[in-house]
Scaffold this motif. Sequence first.
Motif, PDB file in Angstrom:
ATOM      1  N   UNK A 293       0.788  -1.231   0.000  1.00  0.00           N
ATOM      2  CA  UNK A 293       0.000   0.000   0.000  1.00  0.00           C
ATOM      3  C   UNK A 293       0.821   1.283   0.000  1.00  0.00           C
ATOM      4  N   UNK A 294       2.143   1.180   0.035  1.00  0.00           N
ATOM      5  CA  UNK A 294       2.981   2.378   0.012  1.00  0.00           C
ATOM      6  C   UNK A 294       3.846   2.387  -1.236  1.00  0.00           C
ATOM      7  N   UNK A 295       4.162   3.595  -1.691  1.00  0.00           N
ATOM      8  CA  UNK A 295       4.989   3.717  -2.901  1.00  0.00           C
ATOM      9  C   UNK A 295       6.462   3.841  -2.520  1.00  0.00           C
ATOM     10  N   UNK A 296       7.303   3.168  -3.308  1.00  0.00           N
ATOM     11  CA  UNK A 296       8.752   3.265  -3.128  1.00  0.00           C
ATOM     12  C   UNK A 296       9.351   3.537  -4.499  1.00  0.00           C
ATOM     13  N   UNK A 297      10.437   4.279  -4.567  1.00  0.00           N
ATOM     14  CA  UNK A 297      11.052   4.523  -5.876  1.00  0.00           C
ATOM     15  C   UNK A 297      12.561   4.466  -5.780  1.00  0.00           C
ATOM     16  N   UNK A 298      13.207   4.209  -6.938  1.00  0.00           N
ATOM     17  CA  UNK A 298      14.657   4.341  -6.962  1.00  0.00           C
ATOM     18  C   UNK A 298      14.947   5.689  -7.582  1.00  0.00           C
ATOM     19  N   UNK A 345      11.817 -16.465  14.067  1.00  0.00           N
ATOM     20  CA  UNK A 345      10.842 -15.356  14.036  1.00  0.00           C
ATOM     21  C   UNK A 345       9.780 -15.464  15.131  1.00  0.00           C
ATOM     22  N   UNK A 346      10.036 -16.327  16.122  1.00  0.00           N
ATOM     23  CA  UNK A 346       9.049 -16.522  17.196  1.00  0.00           C
ATOM     24  C   UNK A 346       8.639 -15.214  17.863  1.00  0.00           C
ATOM     25  N   UNK A 347       9.591 -14.316  18.052  1.00  0.00           N
ATOM     26  CA  UNK A 347       9.300 -13.078  18.766  1.00  0.00           C
ATOM     27  C   UNK A 347       9.298 -11.863  17.844  1.00  0.00           C
ATOM     28  N   UNK A 348       9.196 -12.104  16.541  1.00  0.00           N
ATOM     29  CA  UNK A 348       9.218 -10.981  15.575  1.00  0.00           C
ATOM     30  C   UNK A 348       7.811 -10.695  15.080  1.00  0.00           C
ATOM     31  N   UNK A 349       7.673  -9.524  14.493  1.00  0.00           N
ATOM     32  CA  UNK A 349       6.359  -9.099  14.002  1.00  0.00           C
ATOM     33  C   UNK A 349       6.450  -8.706  12.547  1.00  0.00           C
ATOM     34  N   UNK A 350       5.360  -8.954  11.839  1.00  0.00           N
ATOM     35  CA  UNK A 350       5.331  -8.650  10.404  1.00  0.00           C
ATOM     36  C   UNK A 350       4.294  -7.559  10.143  1.00  0.00           C
ATOM     37  N   UNK A 351       4.577  -6.740   9.128  1.00  0.00           N
ATOM     38  CA  UNK A 351       3.600  -5.742   8.709  1.00  0.00           C
ATOM     39  C   UNK A 351       3.124  -6.125   7.319  1.00  0.00           C
ATOM     40  N   UNK A 352       1.829  -6.265   7.155  1.00  0.00           N
ATOM     41  CA  UNK A 352       1.289  -6.634   5.846  1.00  0.00           C
ATOM     42  C   UNK A 352       0.398  -5.506   5.344  1.00  0.00           C
ATOM     43  N   UNK A 353      -0.239  -5.758   4.193  1.00  0.00           N
ATOM     44  CA  UNK A 353      -1.159  -4.752   3.640  1.00  0.00           C
ATOM     45  C   UNK A 353      -2.265  -4.403   4.637  1.00  0.00           C
ATOM     46  N   UNK A 354      -2.632  -5.402   5.449  1.00  0.00           N
ATOM     47  CA  UNK A 354      -3.793  -5.201   6.314  1.00  0.00           C
ATOM     48  C   UNK A 354      -3.444  -5.002   7.778  1.00  0.00           C
ATOM     49  N   UNK A 355      -2.283  -5.536   8.209  1.00  0.00           N
ATOM     50  CA  UNK A 355      -1.948  -5.482   9.640  1.00  0.00           C
ATOM     51  C   UNK A 355      -0.587  -4.829   9.841  1.00  0.00           C
TER      52      UNK A 355
END
Length: 421
Positions: A293-298, A345-355
Amino acid sequence: MPDDLPDDEEATRIVCLVKNKQPLGATIKRNEVTGEIFIARVIHGGLADRSLLHAGDRIIEVNGFPVDGMEPEQVIQIVSQGTIMFKVIPITERPVHSRTMLYVRAMADYSPQHDPTIPCADAGMSFRKGDILEIVDQTDALWWQAKKLPSSTACAGLIPSSNLLKRQRELWWSQPYQPHACIQTCTTQPSCHARSPSSCQSALNVPYEEVVRYQRHPQDAHRLIALLPSGVGVNELRRRLIEMNPNIFQGAIPTTRVPKGYEESGREYYFTSREIFDNMMYNNFLEYGEYKGNLYGTSIDAVKEVLSSGKICVIDIEPNVRTHELKAYIIYVKPPSLQRFRQTRQHSYITTNYYVNRPFKDEDFQEAQEAARKIECQYWQFFDHVIVNDELQDSCVQLLTAVNRAQDEPQWVPASWIRPN
Ligand SMILES: Nc1ncnc2c1ncn2[C@@H]1O[C@H](COP(=O)(O)OP(=O)(O)OP(=O)(O)O)[C@@H](O)[C@H]1O
């Protein structure tokens, strides 16, 4: 020499060699008109080469058996193990070997055992895309001789020439190039394409990419460091690298994403609004894409700005940045096994389009591995270094070592970066 030799007797050479299990390193052919047997090709560094047999020598006898008129297969049967004696008429004018100093990066996988067209599969050399090959002989238009680097053997192997491999595209280039769905190459300005003379796209049209050894001069700008793909921790690795020494490392990617607590604009990313991003898109981007959902550019200018300040620019983006200006060093961050993925990754968190920041699920690991498989199919040949992101601390050390090597030690780069024409 006996006195009664006829005047017209041609000078012959007796070559005696002891053959063990290694191949002879030569192929033979029969002149269909005269039935004479000739040495067709001698493999560099092989037994025949070291025994002074040459391509074009006419074989008269093997172990005392006259071979004229025999089928090549029958001759080969005599040449088994043990002591072999060849009586040959040496070729009078040996072709000058086009012994070139040509190094290439293979863009396809090749297996001689699966190639029905190779003159002798045992003399062939298999290679995988990304391998660096030293081409030692290009005398034959169809079959070159090459060694895989780093090479411990003196003996070369047969590989298809560039032209031959190009014709066999369907057979060996099993994965046709498909650009990443979410990244669009900037087409609004024709100059965007001209900026990348040796981008992945152009290299994907040739089976071998010519490469040369390049070492950055201490006074030259640093090489751009590109990490990919997303989803396996590139963001975290890049962040830690920058955090370790912000005076040396800097990011340069404009994004419309909201900065995370620890991030600073101009350090990890350039955080910008959609309006500014849209304006930049038309005149400043080599490529851009939408991710979660975010734009990135080179932004080529932003990268250059970091490099000209003497810092090392670290970005996480598709490898369309292979240009002679930036001399990008591409590091592929590979997922570990499913089991290690889960454990680390037991204690890691992910960021997705929705969360934002939710715990990892098994689908995330499977998705990342599937994405990695696709990336490897498309881009493996362009990776300068691979890091399996298992233990985070370990990966950070590997990344730092690789980045230092890229800047200070000789590396293979496309020849077109060094001599653009
Ligand atoms: N080797 C690792 N061990 C444990 N956790 C890790 C490891 N690598 C990354 N992480 C964690 O995984 C999460 C996602 O990592 P990161 O933000 O780097 O993702 P990414 O691959 O860059 O994807 P995205 O582009 O979606 O952010 C973060 O919480 C990060 O700290």
